[in-house]
Design a protein around this motif. Structure first.
Motif, short mmCIF file in Angstrom:
data_model
loop_
_atom_site.label_atom_id
_atom_site.label_comp_id
_atom_site.label_asym_id
_atom_site.label_seq_id
_atom_site.Cartn_x
_atom_site.Cartn_y
_atom_site.Cartn_z
N UNK A 254 43.63 17.21 55.44
CA UNK A 254 42.74 16.96 56.57
C UNK A 254 42.05 18.27 56.92
N UNK A 255 40.73 18.23 57.04
CA UNK A 255 39.95 19.39 57.44
C UNK A 255 39.14 19.04 58.69
N UNK A 256 39.02 19.99 59.58
CA UNK A 256 38.12 19.84 60.72
C UNK A 256 36.86 20.63 60.40
N UNK A 257 35.71 19.98 60.53
CA UNK A 257 34.44 20.56 60.08
C UNK A 257 33.43 20.54 61.22
N UNK A 258 32.61 21.59 61.27
CA UNK A 258 31.49 21.61 62.20
C UNK A 258 30.34 22.38 61.55
N UNK A 259 29.16 22.24 62.11
CA UNK A 259 28.04 23.04 61.64
C UNK A 259 28.30 24.51 61.97
N UNK B 77 36.84 18.31 51.42
CA UNK B 77 35.64 19.07 51.78
C UNK B 77 35.29 20.01 50.64
N UNK B 78 34.06 19.91 50.17
CA UNK B 78 33.55 20.82 49.15
C UNK B 78 32.77 21.93 49.85
N UNK B 79 32.97 23.15 49.43
CA UNK B 79 32.38 24.30 50.10
C UNK B 79 30.88 24.13 50.25
N UNK C 167 35.95 3.92 44.57
CA UNK C 167 35.51 5.18 43.98
C UNK C 167 35.10 6.14 45.10
N UNK C 168 35.51 7.39 44.98
CA UNK C 168 35.19 8.39 46.00
C UNK C 168 36.31 8.60 47.00
N UNK C 169 37.29 7.72 47.01
CA UNK C 169 38.42 7.87 47.92
C UNK C 169 39.21 9.13 47.57
N UNK C 170 39.58 9.90 48.57
CA UNK C 170 40.35 11.11 48.35
C UNK C 170 41.72 10.80 47.76
#
Length: 285
Positions: free
Chosen positions: A262-267, A146-148, A193-196
């Motif tokens: 692993x990051x959990x993300x929400x709006x 996850x990029x800020x 390409x783009x794989x973490x």
């Protein structure tokens, strides 16, 4: 514009046709057709291309659909808040994830805490997950990177070292660890390409000044496993994704701290919504 017109448009756009939309809203098809036509006539616009019984949203219709998703998502949350004030006794949580490995444990924890909540899971790459959050098709996302971004709230959940996947007959298979420098000249199978995992592995190779000898790029974890078993090359895999099997060994990278996360993300604007908050509380322990 009346809300009933927008609701009819949303149902047709989501269902892909007037008949299915009428069934979903429990009204007659002529009613749906009249509502949509009235909306188009009022603003002198075209929202659908019509192909017999099949319809497709125009460019304007697609933009309106993005807005209507937000409106009716918020309406659903308002109804849920009023109906279930007190505790979560029902509802639907939509989770978007980059893969099954990180999210499965989270879902098990959530189900034990809220057994009456229906959970649906969609998978895709990182961009797919973020887009689903942005257009309200998902409530929470699970990402490996996850990029800020100020639009989102991201909570770190776990981290996992990268292992080297080797075939049973390879000389590395009898060892517990290898040094990055020992991979010079070895045939390597890389993720897309783009794989973490690929980014972390390539960073470790670069730090050790090892020029990778890439023989294949494969986007599927399952196909990578088979390619390693067949002796085509070695592959980097996150420890959490390694599934033991005949002909395979996972070896540590002894001199590297390469990891996936692993990051959990929400709006950010939805962080305090009850369904979203319940998931964040569960994964926070």
């Amino acid at each position: 514009m009346r809300l009933t017109q927008l609701r009819s448009f949303h149902a047709v756009a989501s269902a892909g046709g007037f008949t299915k939309a009428a069934e979903q809203l429990h009204v007659s098809q002529p009613t749906i057709t009249t509502q949509v036509r009235s909306l188009e006539d009022s603003y002198r616009v075209e929202l659908f291309h019509r192909y017999g019984r099949r319809v497709q949203t125009t460019e304007l219709g697609e933009r309106l659909l993005q807005i209507s998703r937000q409106i009716f998502s918020l309406e659903g949350e308002a109804r849920q808040l009023l109906a279930d004030a007190g505790e979560l006794r029902s509802g639907h949580l939509r989770v978007a994830a980059v893969g099954p490995y990180h999210v499965t444990k989270m879902l098990a924890l959530y189900n034990r805490r809220y057994p009456d909540i229906t959970v649906s899971v969609s998978t895709g790459n990182s961009q797919d997950v973020l887009e689903r959050l942005l257009d309200y098709r998902a409530d929470v996302g699970v990402l490996a990177q996850f990029s800020k971004d100020r639009r989102f709230v991201a909570i770190p959940y776990s981290e996992h070292p990268i292992r080297l996947l080797v075939p049973a007959e390879h000389r590395f298979a009898k060892r517990r660890s290898v040094r990055i420098a020992e991979l010079a000249g070895e045939p390597l199978i890389m993720r897309e390409q783009g794989s973490t995992t690929r980014k972390a592995f390539e960073a470790a190779l670069k730090a050790a000044k090892v020029e990778p000898r890439i023989v294949m790029e494969i986007g599927s974890r399952e196909i990578i496993r088979e390619a390693v078993v067949q002796g085509i090359g070695l592959a980097a895999v996150s420890e959490v994704e390694f599934v033991p099997g005949p002909g395979l060994h996972a070896v540590k990278l002894g001199d590297s701290e390469a990891r996936t996360y692993a990051h959990v993300v929400c709006l950010g604007e939805r962080r305090d919504m009850r369904m979203v908050r319940s998931f964040l509380e569960v994964i926070a322990g």
